[in-house]
Design an enzyme around this catalytic site. Structure first.
Site, PDB file in Angstrom:
ATOM      1  N   CYS A   1     -38.733  -2.607   3.520  1.00 51.49           N
ATOM      2  CA  CYS A   1     -38.895  -3.156   4.992  1.00 51.49           C
ATOM      3  C   CYS A   1     -40.024  -3.305   5.167  1.00 51.49           C
ATOM      4  O   CYS A   1     -40.223  -4.069   6.546  1.00 51.49           O
ATOM      5  CB  CYS A   1     -38.179  -2.098   5.891  1.00 51.49           C
TER       6      CYS A   1
ATOM      7  N   HIS B   1     -31.038  -7.215   9.951  1.00 51.96           N
ATOM      8  CA  HIS B   1     -32.289  -6.595   9.237  1.00 51.96           C
ATOM      9  C   HIS B   1     -32.247  -7.285   7.601  1.00 51.96           C
ATOM     10  O   HIS B   1     -31.493  -6.623   6.829  1.00 51.96           O
ATOM     11  CB  HIS B   1     -32.325  -5.124   8.923  1.00 51.96           C
TER      12      HIS B   1
ATOM     13  N   CYS C   1     -40.330   1.486   9.943  1.00 45.44           N
ATOM     14  CA  CYS C   1     -40.306   2.334   8.971  1.00 45.44           C
ATOM     15  C   CYS C   1     -40.057   1.478   7.665  1.00 45.44           C
ATOM     16  O   CYS C   1     -39.594   0.281   7.666  1.00 45.44           O
ATOM     17  CB  CYS C   1     -39.185   3.402   9.323  1.00 45.44           C
TER      18      CYS C   1
END
Length: 394
Positions: free
Chosen positions: A91, A351, A381
């Site tokens: 990510c 996402h 994160c």
């Protein structure tokens, strides 16, 4: 890492809408799709791709022919002479790719880099690995997207478990998470109603073959969110859990792009504004199974590198796959939860992984431009109980 020579041209960035898993982007090849969008975006900004000196490609999910990623995408964009690194840091890929490009400009290696972020969580690859010792030579196998979400090979738990671990340790209740989720949804709707996302978003005609089958002007898969609706949902990990389907993000598809340049080149490419300066990049890692906590040390390190205090920051954007992230971040950075993530965040609009941080950074820059300038902090994160953060000056 600190920068003083790397800049984004004003308006020299873009993102597609994000579409839910299995939605309108699920039939598109992620790299071909991203290259098509980048080519159009450069043309719209009157940037000749042949003037660029490097291409940095970020993705986290393999796709057909991605072995040739950077040079292939460069060719499709119209810059056949370019090559560059492929960045894959879960990510954190968007911020890491931007930092890599900024570092190359900082050290004088080039004056203009195109950063392309592309991922498709839909229809993720099913991989097999040779295992001569398997029963009858049976290979090992992996569902790239699902298995990666479900189990960290080092910490041994799922992404969801990390959120529950932090909620339990920090005393973050389900009620706090639900309340934050409603706030984040309201911020997103306010940005949508104010047409904020039109400042950078590229509408997409979906054309997997010869025929356009859909036009996607805005994010697909965002759920209408209310306190009453969230209260009806069951915890995802059983009755003792605090995280529900509503207080976590959803996997999505999409892409984004940014130009990273010297100050002079950024000024030449800028549209109606001054170039945006990269100031710092930092990353952090915390103990096994506590991913949401890593955002705080990463943010603090990036701020220290930039010589900026949290009180000096005009705009804060976070990648928040779980509402837990922002509750924890707000408490430890001494912020009001409604004071950051204006206009939207990944908790609400989804996402796709590599493009997520890039879109959040773009949104932060555009919000600061609307406000007349200021410092922008991005922090989010990433898998492996890690986080990345970046400070920019508008």
């Amino acid at each position: 890492m600190r920068f003083d020579k790397a800049f984004l041209p004003a308006g020299g960035y873009w993102s597609t809408p994000f579409c839910k898993w299995g939605g309108n982007f699920s039939t598109l090849h992620p790299l071909k799709f991203a290259a098509e969008i980048a080519r159009k975006a450069l043309a719209d900004r009157q940037v000749d791709a042949r003037e660029l000196e490097e291409l940095v490609l970020g993705y986290t999910i393999p796709s057909k022919d991605c072995f040739y990623g950077g040079p292939w995408v460069a060719g499709m964009v119209g810059a056949e002479g370019l090559t560059g690194a492929i960045i894959s840091q879960a990510c954190a890929t968007g911020a890491a790719a931007l930092a890599h490009a900024g570092g190359k400009v900082q050290c004088g290696d080039n004056e203009a880099t195109l950063v392309v972020l592309a991922d498709k969580t839909s229809n993720g690859p099913h991989l097999v690995y040779p295992n001569p010792m398997g029963p009858g030579g049976k290979p090992d196998s992996e569902d790239w997207v699902w298995d990666s979400f479900s189990r960290d090979p080092w910490a041994k738990g799922s992404m969801l478990q990390t959120a529950e671990n932090v909620a339990k340790e920090a005393g973050i209740s389900r009620e706090e998470q639900d309340a934050l989720t409603v706030t984040r949804y309201e911020q997103y709707v306010a940005g949508r109603d104010a047409k904020f996302h039109e400042r950078y978003m590229v509408p997409v005609e979906v054309k997997p073959g010869r025929k356009v089958i859909a036009t996607v002007d805005f994010d697909e898969g965002v759920f209408a969110t209310t306190a009453e609706g969230l209260a009806k949902l069951r915890p995802a990990m059983g009755p003792e859990g605090t995280v529900t389907f509503g207080s976590q993000t959803h996997p999505a598809d999409g892409n984004a792009g940014l130009l990273v340049c010297s100050k002079e080149r950024a000024a030449r490419y800028s549209r109606d504004g001054e170039p945006v300066q990269l100031l710092s990049y930092a990353q952090a890692r915390v103990e096994k199974g506590f991913m949401a906590k890593a955002v705080v040390p990463a943010a603090r390190k990036a701020l220290a590198e930039a010589g900026v205090g949290i009180g000096d920051v005009k705009v804060i954007k976070t990648h928040n796959p779980f509402a837990v992230n922002d509750v924890y971040f707000a408490k430890h950075m001494e912020l009001e939860v409604a004071s950051f993530n204006n206009n939207g965040c990944s908790l609400i609009y989804g996402h796709p992984q590599a493009p997520t941080g890039a879109r959040l950074i773009i949104e932060g820059v555009e919000e600061a431009r609307q406000a007349g300038g200021g410092y922008v902090l991005f922090a989010g994160c990433a898998a492996g109980d890690t986080a990345a953060a970046m400070v920019l000056k508008v």
